[in-house]
Design a protein around this motif. Structure first.
Motif, mmCIF file in Angstrom:
data_model
loop_
_atom_site.group_PDB
_atom_site.id
_atom_site.type_symbol
_atom_site.label_atom_id
_atom_site.label_comp_id
_atom_site.label_asym_id
_atom_site.label_seq_id
_atom_site.Cartn_x
_atom_site.Cartn_y
_atom_site.Cartn_z
ATOM 1 N N ILE A 49 0.777 -1.073 -0.053
ATOM 2 C CA ILE A 49 0.154 -0.036 -0.183
ATOM 3 C C ILE A 49 0.904 1.290 0.176
ATOM 4 O O ILE A 49 2.159 1.224 0.766
ATOM 5 C CB ILE A 49 -0.954 -0.112 1.122
ATOM 6 C CG1 ILE A 49 -0.354 -0.218 2.597
ATOM 7 C CG2 ILE A 49 -2.150 -0.898 1.105
ATOM 8 C CD1 ILE A 49 -1.240 -0.156 3.847
ATOM 9 N N GLY A 71 8.351 -4.248 -3.310
ATOM 10 C CA GLY A 71 9.729 -3.894 -3.971
ATOM 11 C C GLY A 71 11.026 -4.552 -3.011
ATOM 12 O O GLY A 71 10.704 -4.584 -1.687
ATOM 13 N N TYR A 106 2.484 5.025 0.315
ATOM 14 C CA TYR A 106 2.416 6.065 1.041
ATOM 15 C C TYR A 106 2.020 7.344 0.371
ATOM 16 O O TYR A 106 2.181 7.562 -0.944
ATOM 17 C CB TYR A 106 3.953 6.683 1.538
ATOM 18 C CG TYR A 106 4.723 5.734 2.328
ATOM 19 C CD1 TYR A 106 3.896 5.518 3.696
ATOM 20 C CD2 TYR A 106 5.668 5.283 2.454
ATOM 21 C CE1 TYR A 106 4.330 4.668 4.565
ATOM 22 C CE2 TYR A 106 6.298 4.217 3.334
ATOM 23 C CZ TYR A 106 5.749 3.953 4.720
ATOM 24 O OH TYR A 106 6.346 3.066 5.683
ATOM 25 N N LEU A 147 13.497 0.318 -10.736
ATOM 26 C CA LEU A 147 13.320 1.101 -11.874
ATOM 27 C C LEU A 147 14.659 1.961 -12.041
ATOM 28 O O LEU A 147 14.562 2.773 -10.917
ATOM 29 C CB LEU A 147 12.435 1.618 -12.449
ATOM 30 C CG LEU A 147 10.726 0.691 -12.699
ATOM 31 C CD1 LEU A 147 9.803 1.349 -12.961
ATOM 32 C CD2 LEU A 147 11.322 -0.531 -13.729
ATOM 33 N N HIS A 154 10.346 -7.461 -6.140
ATOM 34 C CA HIS A 154 11.036 -7.047 -7.655
ATOM 35 C C HIS A 154 12.049 -5.900 -7.236
ATOM 36 O O HIS A 154 12.280 -5.446 -6.160
ATOM 37 C CB HIS A 154 9.980 -6.350 -8.375
ATOM 38 C CG HIS A 154 9.122 -5.028 -7.723
ATOM 39 N ND1 HIS A 154 9.962 -3.921 -7.674
ATOM 40 C CD2 HIS A 154 7.996 -4.943 -7.293
ATOM 41 C CE1 HIS A 154 9.022 -3.028 -7.209
ATOM 42 N NE2 HIS A 154 7.880 -3.474 -6.829
ATOM 43 N N ASP A 184 -1.259 3.696 2.055
ATOM 44 C CA ASP A 184 -0.736 3.711 3.534
ATOM 45 C C ASP A 184 -0.911 5.285 3.964
ATOM 46 O O ASP A 184 -0.010 5.854 3.556
ATOM 47 C CB ASP A 184 0.631 3.488 3.573
ATOM 48 C CG ASP A 184 1.155 2.831 4.763
ATOM 49 O OD1 ASP A 184 0.700 2.994 5.841
ATOM 50 O OD2 ASP A 184 2.305 2.386 4.901
ATOM 51 N N ASP A 199 13.224 -2.998 -1.538
ATOM 52 C CA ASP A 199 13.287 -2.022 -0.344
ATOM 53 C C ASP A 199 12.603 -2.435 1.020
ATOM 54 O O ASP A 199 13.009 -2.180 2.077
ATOM 55 C CB ASP A 199 13.266 -0.658 -0.530
ATOM 56 C CG ASP A 199 11.826 -0.607 -1.332
ATOM 57 O OD1 ASP A 199 11.237 -1.401 -1.912
ATOM 58 O OD2 ASP A 199 11.338 0.675 -1.097
HETATM 59 N N1 MSP Z 1 3.772 2.094 2.332
HETATM 60 C C1 MSP Z 1 4.904 1.361 2.317
HETATM 61 C C2 MSP Z 1 4.555 -0.167 2.044
HETATM 62 C C3 MSP Z 1 3.714 -0.806 2.901
HETATM 63 S S1 MSP Z 1 3.090 -2.272 2.434
HETATM 64 C C4 MSP Z 1 2.215 -2.909 3.673
HETATM 65 C C5 MSP Z 1 5.892 1.816 1.227
HETATM 66 N N2 MSP Z 1 5.205 2.487 0.325
HETATM 67 S S2 MSP Z 1 5.853 3.259 -0.956
HETATM 68 O O1 MSP Z 1 4.951 4.081 -1.635
HETATM 69 O O2 MSP Z 1 6.996 4.097 -0.488
HETATM 70 O O3 MSP Z 1 6.469 2.354 -1.996
HETATM 71 C C6 MSP Z 1 5.762 1.310 -2.414
HETATM 72 C C7 MSP Z 1 6.354 0.438 -3.557
HETATM 73 O O4 MSP Z 1 7.030 1.203 -4.548
HETATM 74 C C8 MSP Z 1 7.686 -0.364 -2.551
HETATM 75 O O5 MSP Z 1 7.177 -1.767 -2.954
HETATM 76 C C9 MSP Z 1 8.775 0.070 -3.580
HETATM 77 O O6 MSP Z 1 9.708 -0.871 -3.780
HETATM 78 C C10 MSP Z 1 8.291 0.595 -4.827
HETATM 79 N N3 MSP Z 1 8.918 1.796 -5.683
HETATM 80 C C11 MSP Z 1 9.055 2.936 -5.195
HETATM 81 N N4 MSP Z 1 10.319 3.462 -6.020
HETATM 82 C C12 MSP Z 1 10.752 2.655 -7.068
HETATM 83 C C13 MSP Z 1 11.341 2.497 -8.320
HETATM 84 N N5 MSP Z 1 12.100 3.313 -8.465
HETATM 85 N N6 MSP Z 1 11.343 1.052 -8.906
HETATM 86 C C14 MSP Z 1 10.557 0.129 -8.720
HETATM 87 N N7 MSP Z 1 9.679 0.187 -7.791
HETATM 88 C C15 MSP Z 1 9.988 1.174 -6.320
HETATM 89 O O7 MSP Z 1 6.788 1.367 1.116
#
Ligand code: MSP
Length: 537
Positions: free
Chosen positions: A12, A272, A14, A304, A301, A51, A274
């Motif tokens: 989910i 992801g 942010y 990018l 995964h 989130d 991270d």
């Molecule tokens: N809120 C948390 C996840 C909670 S799940 C219970 C979070 N959110 S996020 O918005 O920061 O990121 C969500 C997803 O986007 C993650 O899986 C992260 O790996 C993905 N990505 C953010 N930047 C990215 C790239 N540049 N490339 C691929 N995916 C990346 O973490």
């Protein structure tokens, strides 16, 4: 017989920022799998959402002069809008500020309290707001000497300044789960995919686990702890539970219990790289503590990266580097279907992928304009021209047909499914493109325009065109998870539109199902070529 459940989730997101290429990547990746599973007979629940708690979101709201709730409400349309535009077929959209999440999280607290794995203490250490992660003194100092600039402590993961936190907090006894987690990894080596990610998770756990602070008292944007309202839930403790909230956790009615029993455990959490530790260490430990089943798989995964055309290296995307690409820029260049196809078939899902506009253009022109789109238009044109606007009728049936395409098409669904089951989209695409390329070669080799000149060869002509259409029909089905609209359109043009929503992919992909004498529509080019200058890179 009731269909088996397939429950798949995205992280989910942010809501401190708009959806971007990275978040869209996680979401499309899940969508392709969800569509593929629906086509293979599963009763899919595909969950995504937002989130909304935590310091980061509260800060973004304050910067915009809004309350956190107003801010979250203002951001939701950007996420839902992009998902509609990208043809995301989610069945649910959860927001952690919803009542169902509030209730489920409070239920979790009660279960945790009963479990004996919760205790009150005080946290004294570092906190990274952008990552919403705690770091101990040793992690910070160990990470890198350079990270102590101007007396500030910087995050070992993202390099941004850390906040010093000293506050009363509830702790989850994560340290008690080391052996059980290692046993889980031993007994279920497929728990974390792709395989190489498992080593990373295992060595982290082997290094020892610290108890986790799971409540905050320093600020209030979160779900209150039911038995101690000065505390709000740590954002990750809240967020991870969303996966169970969405299938009825904590509601307790007979219907909700039945839903939970049917849907849980989830088959696949896509995340992801991270956020692997949260999903492969903390989340299973939380579930073990409260006696719930564990998800079957976590698929991680890569990231990018933007390919620097001068060095050929992938660079992290960021606004400050000026190399960030907005989803809309790619949609403008490739269209939605081209967008989905490019990210899903040119970036290996488990690895980091270097993307660039020139590569996008290359893939689009080669695979979609010149190969797939071209094949469809040639075959439909010839069918219309030589068979009076219809699909050919095979007087002798398919039995003694010599088409080399038939050989390639035989068992194609099985080969494709083996990869789709494991989210190996690049290989799955290769299986399909082999048939597309073979069909284009077949047009050249069999030269239907020459055969058409000789009335004595009418039967042969019908076999050639029917083989081409049959190959196209099968490829359209196999490409549908990646490009649903195009596939539905191709099937419609060849008079097989009713097959588009199949739940029995293996059967519809059997060679020889093409109906003869059905009207075909030529239609416009599905993927007009992109002229090189258009991408601007
Ligand atoms: N809120 C948390 C996840 C909670 S799940 C219970 C979070 N959110 S996020 O918005 O920061 O990121 C969500 C997803 O986007 C993650 O899986 C992260 O790996 C993905 N990505 C953010 N930047 C990215 C790239 N540049 N490339 C691929 N995916 C990346 O973490």
């Amino acid at each position: 017989m009731a269909k088996p459940s397939f429950f798949i989730t995205t992280p989910i997101y942010y809501v401190n920022a708009r959806p971007h290429l990275g978040t869209a990547y996680s979401t499309v990746l899940c969508d392709v799998e969800a569509r593929y599973r629906r086509a293979t007979g599963y009763d899919v629940k595909f969950l995504t959402g937002m989130d909304e708690h935590g310091e980061k979101v509260a800060e973004a709201a304050a910067e915009h002069g809004m309350t956190p709730q107003e801010w979250c409400d203002s951001q939701a349309p950007f996420f839902e809008g992009l998902w509609r535009q990208l043809e995301i077929s989610n069945d649910d959209f959860i927001r952690t500020t919803e009542q169902r999440q509030h209730d489920a999280v409070q239920h979790l607290w009660e279960r945790m309290r009963e479990s004996g794995y919760l205790y009150k203490g005080s946290y004294d250490g570092w906190y990274c707001v952008p990552e919403e992660t705690y770091f101990t003194e040793t992690q910070v100092t160990k990470s890198d000497e350079e990270h102590h600039s101007e007396g500030r402590h910087l995050c070992p993961d993202c390099g941004r300044p850390l906040e010093r936190v000293r506050e009363e907090s509830y702790f989850f006894r994560l340290s008690a789960f080391q052996d059980r987690l290692l046993k889980l990894y031993d007994e279920h080596p497929g728990f974390v995919q792709p395989d190489f990610r498992m080593n990373e998770v295992r060595s982290f756990v082997e290094g020892g686990l610290q108890d986790l602070s799971v409540s905050r008292t320093g600020f209030d944007w979160g779900i209150p702890v039911p038995f101690d309202e000065r505390h709000v839930t740590y954002v990750w403790f809240d967020a991870l539970l969303n996966y169970m909230t969405a299938v009825g956790y904590g509601v307790g009615t007979p219907d909700a219990k039945a839903e939970l029993a049917y849907r849980w455990p989830a088959q696949c959490h896509v995340v992801g790289k991270d956020i692997i530790r949260f999903h492969c260490v903390i989340w299973p430990a939380m579930l073990m503590a409260i006696g719930e089943e564990l998800p079957e798989h976590v698929f991680a995964h890569g990231f990018l990266m933007v390919r620097n055309e001068e060095t050929g290296q992938g660079e992290k995307m960021s606004k400050s580097r000026g190399n960030a690409i907005a989803p809309q820029d790619v949609i403008d260049l490739l269209g939605v279907e081209g967008y989905r196809y490019y990210f899903m078939t040119d970036v290996v899902p488990g690895e980091d992928g270097a993307i660039s506009f020139s590569r996008m253009e290359q893939v689009y022109n080669a695979d979609l304009a010149n190969s797939w789109g071209n094949l469809v238009s040639r075959a439909l044109n010839m069918s219309a021209k030589y068979f009076d606007g219809k699909t050919p009728v095979l007087a002798d049936g398919w039995a003694d047909e010599q088409s080399p395409l038939r050989e390639i098409a035989q068992g194609i669904e099985g080969r494709y499914a083996k990869h789709m089951d494991r989210l190996e989209y690049v290989q799955a695409k290769d299986v399909v493109m082999e048939l597309v390329h073979a069909a284009n070669h077949y047009v050249e080799d069999s030269a239907p325009w020459a055969v058409a000149k000789d009335p004595a060869r009418a039967g042969e002509l019908a076999q050639i065109i029917a083989s081409l259409l049959e190959s196209i029909r099968i490829c359209a089905h196999l490409l549908a998870p990646f490009m649903p609209t195009t596939s539905a359109e191709v099937l419609r043009r060849m008079g097989a539109g009713e097959e588009a929503d199949t739940t029995d992919l293996a059967s519809v992909c059997e060679w020889g199902r093409l109906a003869g004498g059905v009207e075909v529509t030529k239609g416009d080019a599905l993927f007009p070529r992109i002229a090189p200058a258009k991408s601007g890179m």
